[in-house]
Design a protein around this motif. Structure first.
Motif, short mmCIF file in Angstrom:
data_model
loop_
_atom_site.label_atom_id
_atom_site.label_comp_id
_atom_site.label_asym_id
_atom_site.label_seq_id
_atom_site.Cartn_x
_atom_site.Cartn_y
_atom_site.Cartn_z
N ASN A 1 0.82 -1.21 0.00
CA ASN A 1 0.00 0.00 0.00
C ASN A 1 0.86 1.26 0.00
N ILE A 2 2.06 1.18 0.56
CA ILE A 2 2.99 2.31 0.48
C ILE A 2 3.43 2.52 -0.96
N GLN A 3 3.55 1.42 -1.71
CA GLN A 3 3.99 1.50 -3.10
C GLN A 3 2.91 2.03 -4.04
N LEU A 4 1.65 1.89 -3.66
CA LEU A 4 0.57 2.27 -4.57
C LEU A 4 0.62 3.75 -4.92
N PRO A 5 0.26 4.11 -6.15
CA PRO A 5 0.00 5.52 -6.43
C PRO A 5 -1.18 5.98 -5.56
N PHE A 6 -1.34 7.29 -5.42
CA PHE A 6 -2.40 7.75 -4.53
C PHE A 6 -3.76 7.57 -5.20
N THR A 7 -4.34 6.41 -4.98
CA THR A 7 -5.64 6.04 -5.54
C THR A 7 -6.70 6.08 -4.46
N GLN A 8 -7.95 5.83 -4.84
CA GLN A 8 -9.03 5.73 -3.86
C GLN A 8 -8.74 4.62 -2.86
N THR A 9 -8.20 3.50 -3.37
CA THR A 9 -7.87 2.38 -2.48
C THR A 9 -6.88 2.81 -1.41
N LYS A 10 -5.83 3.51 -1.82
CA LYS A 10 -4.82 3.94 -0.86
C LYS A 10 -5.40 4.92 0.15
N ALA A 11 -6.23 5.85 -0.31
CA ALA A 11 -6.86 6.81 0.59
C ALA A 11 -7.76 6.10 1.60
N ASP A 12 -8.53 5.13 1.13
CA ASP A 12 -9.44 4.40 2.03
C ASP A 12 -8.67 3.67 3.12
N ILE A 13 -7.59 2.97 2.72
CA ILE A 13 -6.84 2.19 3.70
C ILE A 13 -6.18 3.10 4.73
N PHE A 14 -5.55 4.18 4.26
CA PHE A 14 -4.92 5.10 5.21
C PHE A 14 -5.93 5.72 6.15
N ASN A 15 -7.07 6.11 5.61
CA ASN A 15 -8.10 6.70 6.47
C ASN A 15 -8.57 5.71 7.53
N GLN A 16 -8.73 4.45 7.14
CA GLN A 16 -9.20 3.46 8.11
C GLN A 16 -8.14 3.15 9.17
N VAL A 17 -6.86 3.16 8.80
CA VAL A 17 -5.81 3.01 9.82
C VAL A 17 -5.90 4.14 10.83
N ILE A 18 -6.04 5.37 10.33
CA ILE A 18 -6.18 6.53 11.22
C ILE A 18 -7.40 6.37 12.10
N ASP A 19 -8.51 5.94 11.49
CA ASP A 19 -9.75 5.77 12.26
C ASP A 19 -9.58 4.75 13.38
N CYS A 20 -8.88 3.66 13.10
CA CYS A 20 -8.68 2.62 14.13
C CYS A 20 -7.93 3.18 15.33
N THR A 21 -6.89 3.97 15.08
CA THR A 21 -6.16 4.55 16.20
C THR A 21 -7.04 5.52 16.97
N ARG A 22 -7.87 6.28 16.27
CA ARG A 22 -8.77 7.22 16.96
C ARG A 22 -9.79 6.46 17.81
N TYR A 23 -10.32 5.38 17.27
CA TYR A 23 -11.33 4.62 18.01
C TYR A 23 -10.73 3.98 19.26
N LEU A 24 -9.50 3.47 19.15
CA LEU A 24 -8.86 2.89 20.33
C LEU A 24 -8.72 3.93 21.43
N LEU A 25 -8.41 5.17 21.04
CA LEU A 25 -8.22 6.23 22.03
C LEU A 25 -9.53 6.79 22.55
N ASN A 26 -10.56 6.80 21.73
CA ASN A 26 -11.82 7.45 22.10
C ASN A 26 -12.85 6.52 22.72
N THR A 27 -12.63 5.20 22.65
CA THR A 27 -13.59 4.26 23.19
C THR A 27 -13.35 4.11 24.69
N THR A 28 -14.19 4.74 25.50
CA THR A 28 -14.01 4.66 26.95
C THR A 28 -14.98 3.70 27.61
N SER A 29 -15.91 3.17 26.83
CA SER A 29 -16.88 2.23 27.40
C SER A 29 -16.36 0.80 27.44
N THR A 30 -15.21 0.55 26.83
CA THR A 30 -14.65 -0.80 26.74
C THR A 30 -13.16 -0.76 27.07
#
Length: 323
Positions: free
Chosen positions: A114-143
């Protein structure tokens, strides 16, 4: 919108790529119609086993051969963490224990394709979801999140595990961030989290030196809560702790997590780190190194090179393999 999201979306726009999805003021995606996790995730990279009362869930990673954190693992993890976000009249597990079906790997590194990919929709989606996962781990206080690590936790796998609330290690545990050896950096929280956990000087030693941390060393440094010398002890003790925590009211667990989360790095510091990382992956030198890494690692498969990370990558630098 956060700095890192703005930079990522600007890069996508420059390449003609639409944003993956709308985000709220914290940089988290707006709610979708996702539901609580079933026994198996969408792509089957995480399976789930819940206690009879639903208070404890075991989430087991399985992405042979090395539990590579690829687009499918990222998507399944995102879906699961999204399902834990609070909503009216909704109950979630009080404790989630992450473990692995692979005795050699807890979680591998990020899929360098994915680092090798040109900046495509696929690459944007994967990077955004990685960022989202880290945010969710930090923001989930109920678990409460517990990492039960009895295998390699390398690169992004190490970054995700260090953001969990607790980490316990078995005899096969081995953690490292090898990114400096290939001209990159631990950009998903690995740097700002490791410093407070084990101390600035030791974080420098292990990040800049691309050194591995075994179970006993990790316990001594504070990376792991406890090291157990057998897999059986590890699972038994973690399960007992999870069941103990699950006895208590969720609102009191939530308050404790909210308070202790003040010790975490800020979202702004994580965004600043990611913003510095994004230009690195497009450097011609780094692209050449990544291509060589993919070659000598057998295309990120269960080879001696992958099994010996980070030392194998450091040796490749010494031997002039990458450049």
């Amino acid at each position: 919108m956060t700095v890192a999201f703005a930079l990522l979306l600007a890069s996508a726009a420059a390449a003609g790529v639409a944003p993956a999805r709308a985000a709220d003021s914290r940089g988290l995606p707006l709610p979708t119609n996702s539901t609580a996790a079933s026994s198996t995730s969408r792509y089957g990279k995480i399976s789930f086993q819940s206690s009879s009362d639903g208070n404890v869930t075991r989430a087991t990673f399985s992405n042979p051969p090395i539990n590579l954190v690829d687009a499918f693992v990222v998507s399944d993890l995102f879906d699961f963490l999204h399902s834990l976000q609070p909503a009216p009249n909704k109950t979630t597990a009080k404790v989630v224990v992450f473990d692995s079906a692979n005795p050699d790997w807890f979680l591998g590194h990020y899929d360098l394709h994915n680092i090798q990919l040109p900046f495509t929709q696929t690459k944007a989606d994967i990077f955004n979801q990685v960022i989202d996962c880290t945010r969710y781990l930090l923001n989930t206080t109920s678990t409460a999140f517990i990492a039960e690590i009895n295998g390699r936790s390398i690169g992004l796998g190490q970054e995700l595990s260090i953001q969990m609330d607790m980490r316990f290690a078995g005899p096969n545990a081995r953690a490292s961030s090898f990114e400096n050896s290939i001209g990159l950096a631990a950009a998903a929280g690995g740097q700002p989290f490791l410093g407070p956990v084990i101390g600035r000087a030791r974080a420098m030693e292990y990040l800049l030196g691309a050194k591995a941390i075994d179970g006993p060393t990790g316990e001594r440094l504070g990376l792991f809560n406890t090291y157990y010398d057998t897999a059986e002890k590890l699972k038994t003790q973690v399960s007992e702790l999870a069941e103990r925590i699950a006895l208590f009211p969720q609102h009191s667990l939530n308050d404790t997590k909210v308070t202790l989360n003040l010790l975490n790095p800020t979202i702004e510091s994580l965004d600043d780190q990611l913003a510095r990382f994004i230009p690195l992956m497009n450097l011609p030198e780094d692209q050449e190194i990544i291509a060589k890494f993919l070659d000598v690692s057998g295309n990120q498969t269960d080879t001696p090179f992958e099994l010996d990370l980070p030392d194998s990558s450091v040796q490749a630098v010494r031997d002039g393999v990458y450049l």
